[in-house]
Design a protein around this motif. Structure first.
Motif, PDB file in Angstrom:
ATOM      1  N   SER A 160      14.417  25.826  32.465  1.00 13.10           N
ATOM      2  CA  SER A 160      15.284  26.468  31.475  1.00 13.10           C
ATOM      3  C   SER A 160      16.724  26.480  31.978  1.00 13.10           C
TER       4      SER A 160
ATOM      5  N   ASP B  96      20.424  27.828  30.537  1.00 22.37           N
ATOM      6  CA  ASP B  96      21.120  28.586  29.485  1.00 22.37           C
ATOM      7  C   ASP B  96      20.198  28.863  28.293  1.00 22.37           C
TER       8      ASP B  96
ATOM      9  N   VAL C  78      17.758  27.337  27.186  1.00 19.42           N
ATOM     10  CA  VAL C  78      17.177  26.151  26.544  1.00 19.42           C
ATOM     11  C   VAL C  78      16.136  25.567  27.506  1.00 19.42           C
TER      12      VAL C  78
ATOM     13  N   TYR D 191      13.841  22.627  28.829  1.00 25.84           N
ATOM     14  CA  TYR D 191      13.750  21.173  28.870  1.00 25.84           C
ATOM     15  C   TYR D 191      12.429  20.797  29.534  1.00 25.84           C
TER      16      TYR D 191
ATOM     17  N   PHE E  47      20.317  16.217  34.821  1.00 29.38           N
ATOM     18  CA  PHE E  47      20.868  16.784  33.598  1.00 29.38           C
ATOM     19  C   PHE E  47      21.195  15.694  32.571  1.00 29.38           C
TER      20      PHE E  47
ATOM     21  N   LEU F 255      17.961  14.796  30.875  1.00 28.27           N
ATOM     22  CA  LEU F 255      17.415  15.818  29.986  1.00 28.27           C
ATOM     23  C   LEU F 255      18.319  16.118  28.795  1.00 28.27           C
ATOM     24  N   MET F 256      19.635  16.161  29.027  1.00 18.63           N
ATOM     25  CA  MET F 256      20.571  16.612  28.003  1.00 18.63           C
ATOM     26  C   MET F 256      21.300  15.487  27.290  1.00 18.63           C
TER      27      MET F 256
ATOM     28  N   GLU G 213      24.235  12.240  28.303  1.00 19.33           N
ATOM     29  CA  GLU G 213      25.412  12.149  29.179  1.00 19.33           C
ATOM     30  C   GLU G 213      26.533  13.105  28.772  1.00 19.33           C
TER      31      GLU G 213
ATOM     32  N   LYS H  37      26.538  15.966  26.886  1.00 21.57           N
ATOM     33  CA  LYS H  37      26.218  17.387  27.056  1.00 21.57           C
ATOM     34  C   LYS H  37      26.112  17.756  28.526  1.00 21.57           C
ATOM     35  N   ALA H  38      25.511  16.869  29.326  1.00 19.28           N
ATOM     36  CA  ALA H  38      25.406  17.126  30.761  1.00 19.28           C
ATOM     37  C   ALA H  38      26.787  17.202  31.398  1.00 19.28           C
TER      38      ALA H  38
ATOM     39  N   TRP I 259      28.439  20.500  30.407  1.00 19.10           N
ATOM     40  CA  TRP I 259      27.836  21.649  31.103  1.00 19.10           C
ATOM     41  C   TRP I 259      28.336  21.718  32.544  1.00 19.10           C
TER      42      TRP I 259
END
Length: 275
Positions: free
Chosen positions: A89, A91, A93, A95, A256, A259-260, A262, A264-265, A268
């Motif tokens: 997890s 934030d 969310v 994954y 990241f 999972l997210m 490029e 969004k990672a 973040w």
């Protein structure tokens, strides 16, 4: 050392470890496995089947080294405990990372412990910390993947899993091999790793130039991960261990991105001063 494809779900098997042998034992065949071992080896193992099961617990496998001229140890495996997905997890969310061939990777990791024990005092120092034992077992895993699969796909899976484990709970930090694995994955071509027919030769090439994490540094990473990702954190402290954030972000970024995505990672990591 010859590489043997091990199918351990249905039957026990022997595999070479340096100049010895290790017994791969499915939990369902524990009694039969123990019947194959000499008395001097049995004397070093748990006394009852129930104790074996308690020691194994919820793990997919465990290794039991022994002191013997011919036998390196026993690897007890339970495929029923092999996870098929890794969750984490960030934030609030959740994954998930699908885990492919996890029973095989778990077995190779455990065999890595025995291989490295055999090399202590020669390629490796006589004394190793618990953390060194764990990341070295994963280094063996990467070498084995390169030899038998010809690419780093499963090695990257292990890298991501170790990251997600560490973010989930500090108890997994002892297995957080990502800072060491990335040195192989970034600095070696898979063909180069696979060109070492013996693990001993690959380790002799990699170990002297490996940048190891001092215990204090590992502790700082642990504190930073707990402060950033821990479920019990109520008050953000943006300046907490700020001088370690970019380094930690370096290790987390590949996971990241997977999972997210490029963009969004990247956002973040920037927002959390890790890039």
């Amino acid at each position: 050392m010859s590489l043997v494809a091990l199918v351990f779900a249905s039957s026990l098997s022997w595999t070479p470890i340096a100049d010895k042998q290790a017994l791969i034992c499915p939990l369902s065949e524990l009694g039969a496995c123990l019947a194959l071992l000499p008395k001097q080896v049995l004397a070093q193992l748990p006394a009852t089947l129930d104790q074996f099961r308690r020691d194994l617990g919820q793990r997919g496998a465990m290794v039991m080294p022994v002191d013997d001229n011919k036998i390196a140890g026993l690897v007890l495996v339970n495929e029923l405990q092999s996870p098929q997905v890794q969750l984490a997890s960030v934030d609030l969310v959740t994954y998930q990372l699908p885990l492919l061939e996890q029973p095989q990777l778990t077995l190779w990791h455990e065999l890595g412990h025995l291989e490295n024990l055999a090399l202590q005092g020669t390629v490796l120092p006589t004394q190793l910390s618990a953390y060194q034992h764990e990341w070295l077992a994963d280094i063996y895993l990467v070498w084995r993947i390169a030899r038998e699969r010809g690419d780093f796909t499963l090695a990257w899976q292990q890298y991501h899993r170790r990251n997600l484990d560490a973010l989930t709970s500090p108890q997994y930090l002892s297995h957080w091999s990502s800072p060491m694995l990335i040195q192989v994955l970034r600095h070696y071509k898979v063909a180069h790793v696979a060109s070492f027919a013996d693990y001993r030769d690959f380790l002799a090439d990699f170990y002297p130039k490996a940048e190891q994490l001092a215990p204090r540094l590992l502790g700082e990473y642990s504190s930073l991960m707990q402060r950033t990702f821990g479920a019990s954190v109520l008050q953000p402290l943006p300046e907490y261990l700020f001088w370690r954030k970019a380094e930690l972000g370096h290790y987390l970024q590949p996971t990241f991105v997977l999972l997210m995505g490029e963009e969004k990672a990247h956002n973040w990591l920037v927002q959390n001063s890790m890039l």
